[in-house]
Scaffold this active site. Structure first.
Site, PDB file in Angstrom:
ATOM      1  CE  LYS A  21     -12.645  -1.264  -1.421  1.00  0.00           C
ATOM      2  NZ  LYS A  21     -13.435  -1.691  -0.272  1.00  0.00           N
ATOM      3  CE  LYS A  63      -4.381  -1.603   1.874  1.00  0.00           C
ATOM      4  NZ  LYS A  63      -5.478  -1.335   2.810  1.00  0.00           N
ATOM      5  CE  LYS A 118      -8.568 -10.129  -2.576  1.00  0.00           C
ATOM      6  NZ  LYS A 118      -8.006  -9.843  -1.257  1.00  0.00           N
TER       7      LYS A 118
END
Length: 344
Positions: free
Chosen positions: A209, A114, A206
């Site tokens: 969103k 991240k 994966k």
């Protein structure tokens, strides 16, 4: 000591919930209600480890809550609330920041992913996220946590934190009458044939969103026509479906669609291939459209109805927070006694 069997899990309010969230998490939350006392949390404090628009966060929090309710979580029998309403999460996270070791946090792969290359510019909150996650779970002394593969490492750290707290404060824990261990070592619950749902545009990635293409995912708020269109346009390969499950390993898009069908139908991949093996994708996709619309259509319709009544959703969250606070306060009072804080 024997701990009360209890499940805790949370979902971040960071945009549209999609099929991957549903099959990987929420559908399991619903099933676990029959087996355990469950606490399901919208983790809005985790969400702000990266910047969130404060005008958008309440809407996203209510949408996740609506998804919980629309999918069948019972907020009267179990606890549904948003994390920031219970201050014990932040209090216990600080205690755990003082228990967890830097070396443990340095090994967390999710922070590296991240934060990216510019780690110096990442928030301290993003780095210390696993301490807060440990606090979320252990504040309720939960014994079981439904997790996806990408969260297993954080749960292992939660177990490490619980063990170190129990060891560091062993004499105080015993002295205050809590037996040999205050916190349980929570167990992961990983179930079902589709714990990882992949993108409809790329079977090696994966479902997310954050993907630029809305056709990469099925959102829980999608209507029947949109669901059907996305499945029909989902990427496939030119060969018929195999009859043998082993052949799916080299065919990621086929594996993903078969896994989605299996999970929605409550069947195994082998069982699905027993029915559709040798069939062309066009016939299989038609069956998958029918199944997906039947399963997901009512959820989307109920979510839309619920989000139009924010006062009701807020009342569910407030009631859940009040009940969660009773358990959390009991834990925090004990932790303060064990650590040596004076309280009145």
């Amino acid at each position: 000591m024997a701990f009360k069997q209890r499940v805790f899990s949370g979902v971040q309010p960071t945009g549209n919930l999609h099929l991957g969230n549903y099959l990987g998490a929420v559908v399991k939350f619903v099933a676990l209600q029959d087996l355990y006392d469950c606490i399901y949390c919208v983790v809005d404090m985790h969400a702000i480890t990266v910047w969130q628009d404060p005008t958008e966060l309440p809407r996203a929090t209510r949408e996740v809550t609506a998804a919980f309710l629309a999918c069948g979580i019972d907020p009267k029998k179990h606890i549904v609330f948003n994390q920031s309403q219970v201050t014990g999460h932040a209090e216990l996270a600080w205690v755990f920041n003082c228990v967890a070791r830097l070396g443990w946090l340095n090994r967390m792969t999710q922070f590296k992913e991240k934060a990216g290359k510019d780690r110096e510019n990442a928030s301290v909150g993003l780095y210390a996220y696993p301490s807060l996650m440990a606090a979320d779970i252990l504040l309720y002394r939960a014994t079981h946590v439904p997790v996806g593969e990408d969260q297993k490492q954080h749960l292992e750290l939660t177990r490490d934190v619980a063990q170190k707290f129990n060891n560091d404060y062993a004499a105080s824990i015993t002295g205050h009458g809590f037996g040999e261990a205050f916190f349980p070592l929570p167990e992961p619950l990983i179930q079902g044939p589709a714990t990882r749902v992949m993108s409809l545009r790329d079977g090696t990635k994966k479902m997310s969103k954050s993907d630029a293409s809305d056709y990469s995912r099925i959102n829980l708020t999608d209507d029947a026509d949109t669901i059907a269109q996305k499945i029909r346009k989902a990427k496939t390969d030119p060969h018929p479906l195999p009859a043998d499950e082993k052949e799916l390993a080299a065919r990621p898009e086929a594996d993903n669609l078969v896994g989605i069908y299996a999970a929605l139908a409550g069947r195994t991949r082998a069982d699905v291939l027993g029915e559709f093996g040798g069939a062309q994708f066009s016939a299989f996709k038609a069956a998958l459209v029918d199944l997906s619309v039947a399963k997901l259509g009512p959820i989307g319709a109920e979510m839309k109805k619920l989000v139009q009544d924010p006062a009701y959703i807020d009342s569910v969250l407030a009631d859940g927070a009040e009940r969660a606070r009773v358990i959390a306060d009991e834990t925090m009072n004990a932790v303060k006694d064990i650590v040596g804080f004076i309280r009145h």
